[in-house]
Scaffold this active site. Sequence first.
Site, PDB file in Angstrom:
ATOM      1  N   SER A 282       0.848  -1.195   0.000  1.00  0.00           N
ATOM      2  CA  SER A 282       0.000   0.000   0.000  1.00  0.00           C
ATOM      3  C   SER A 282       0.877   1.235   0.000  1.00  0.00           C
ATOM      4  CB  SER A 282      -0.856   0.003   1.271  1.00  0.00           C
ATOM      5  OG  SER A 282      -0.011   0.121   2.415  1.00  0.00           O
ATOM      6  N   GLY A 283       0.241   2.367   0.279  1.00  0.00           N
ATOM      7  CA  GLY A 283       0.976   3.593   0.556  1.00  0.00           C
ATOM      8  C   GLY A 283       1.100   3.781   2.059  1.00  0.00           C
ATOM      9  N   ASP A 284       1.574   4.961   2.454  1.00  0.00           N
ATOM     10  CA  ASP A 284       1.791   5.235   3.868  1.00  0.00           C
ATOM     11  C   ASP A 284       0.485   5.358   4.649  1.00  0.00           C
ATOM     12  OD1 ASP A 284       4.679   5.322   3.803  1.00  0.00           O
ATOM     13  OD2 ASP A 284       4.482   7.192   2.686  1.00  0.00           O
TER      14      ASP A 284
ATOM     15  N   GLU B   4      -3.122   3.552   9.437  1.00  0.00           N
ATOM     16  CA  GLU B   4      -4.260   2.804   9.971  1.00  0.00           C
ATOM     17  C   GLU B   4      -3.801   1.641  10.841  1.00  0.00           C
ATOM     18  OE1 GLU B   4      -7.375   1.577   7.429  1.00  0.00           O
ATOM     19  OE2 GLU B   4      -7.552   3.486   6.379  1.00  0.00           O
TER      20      GLU B   4
ATOM     21  N   GLY C  46       3.589   8.331  -2.489  1.00  0.00           N
ATOM     22  CA  GLY C  46       4.859   8.830  -1.987  1.00  0.00           C
ATOM     23  C   GLY C  46       5.828   7.741  -1.551  1.00  0.00           C
TER      24      GLY C  46
ATOM     25  N   ASP D  52      -0.518  18.175  -0.770  1.00  0.00           N
ATOM     26  CA  ASP D  52      -0.825  16.772  -0.510  1.00  0.00           C
ATOM     27  C   ASP D  52      -2.327  16.519  -0.644  1.00  0.00           C
ATOM     28  OD1 ASP D  52      -1.092  14.204   0.364  1.00  0.00           O
ATOM     29  OD2 ASP D  52      -0.269  14.526   2.354  1.00  0.00           O
TER      30      ASP D  52
ATOM     31  N   ARG E  32      -4.206  10.953  -7.794  1.00  0.00           N
ATOM     32  CA  ARG E  32      -3.400   9.829  -7.315  1.00  0.00           C
ATOM     33  C   ARG E  32      -2.868   8.966  -8.450  1.00  0.00           C
ATOM     34  NH1 ARG E  32      -3.201   8.509  -1.974  1.00  0.00           N
ATOM     35  NH2 ARG E  32      -4.463   9.747  -0.563  1.00  0.00           N
TER      36      ARG E  32
END
Length: 378
Positions: A76-78, A83, A110, A168, A175
């Site tokens: 995934s992403g950050d 979570e 990112g 952001d 995205r």
Amino acid sequence: MSAAYPGVKIQRHLLIVINPNGGPGKAISLFEHKVEPIIKAARCTYKVVHTEYSGHALKIASEIPLNEYDAIVAISGDGTLHELINGFAQHKEPMKAFLIPIAPIPAGSGNGTCLNLLGLKEGQDIAAATLNVIKGQSMPIDLLSILQSGKRSFSFMSQCVGLMADLDLGTEHLRWMGSYRFMYGFLRGILTRKTYRFKISVKIEAADKVAMVEALRKHTSSVPNHKPPPAEQTATTLLPPLQYANDYDGWTTFEGPILFLYSGKGPYVSRDLMQFPVSVPNDGMVDIVIQGSISRAAMWRSLDGAEKGAAYWRDSALYLKASAYRLEPLQEDGNLSIDGERFPFREYHAEVHRGLATLLSMSGRYAVDFTLGPPIPS
């Protein structure tokens, strides 16, 4: 086998959390074609869970059985890491849950955490990240507790307001562009050159830039098999023209028109920006950058060397290490981004908890060498 897996468990049992909608939306394909063949070859066992809604990873982490998995793998992403960490905080035994290591596989926009763990060269290399899953060692990292309107959450990476939050959160609809959306947002910010007003109180632990780099050298030299960056530097540290108020009980309060406040853990926030070059995983401090108002030309020049941390030496940027800070907006509208997630734009308090969470790392440190350089004029 013992030589190939020094100090780590062989054939780990993994919980693999895949966010199908993270970043460009390629997480499932990356797992099936690149990650899964490698972990099978290493004879790891695993369970795969696809997140189905916002907050699903939080629920998974809050209910994870203790002592069952050797690590959680986040493809995934950050945002999914955010979570998972907040899910651990809601676990019935949170301190034990925080000991479960998390290993990210870069599938977001990112991918700052992967860049910090693996370095700029391999930070987006799926095979290198999977090797970290198989052979990485537990590395404690600091967390920040964020208290806002009586509600507490945890941040593992960054908090920002002003320009950096706008670029952001204001580009979430882009995205599909990956990390290029952040550059688009910054270029848009140069055109508007919008400033913001906040009351900022900081419990400062360090403010001398040269001394902070020397502390980084000592930290990296204490990690086995790592060569620290060179030590030559004659720069002095200059503070930007912010209006300081009185100090009280170890806190310094100031306010003034600024472009942004950016605070966090880990040098990289994206492959194009080393925002916190002297950050270390578990020093008990958060790095804070407060950028004063500068010209459009200076904003444009700040792109030069941003991926190498060049802006660290910019005179107009105040760089601090702190154990806690407070931020109060003095205007109605704005964005607050915490670990890339949207939070209400209102006052919050942040406090560092040393070594609370755990990541897997091949080196036991952030894989970033920040080489000293001359200060950059604003």
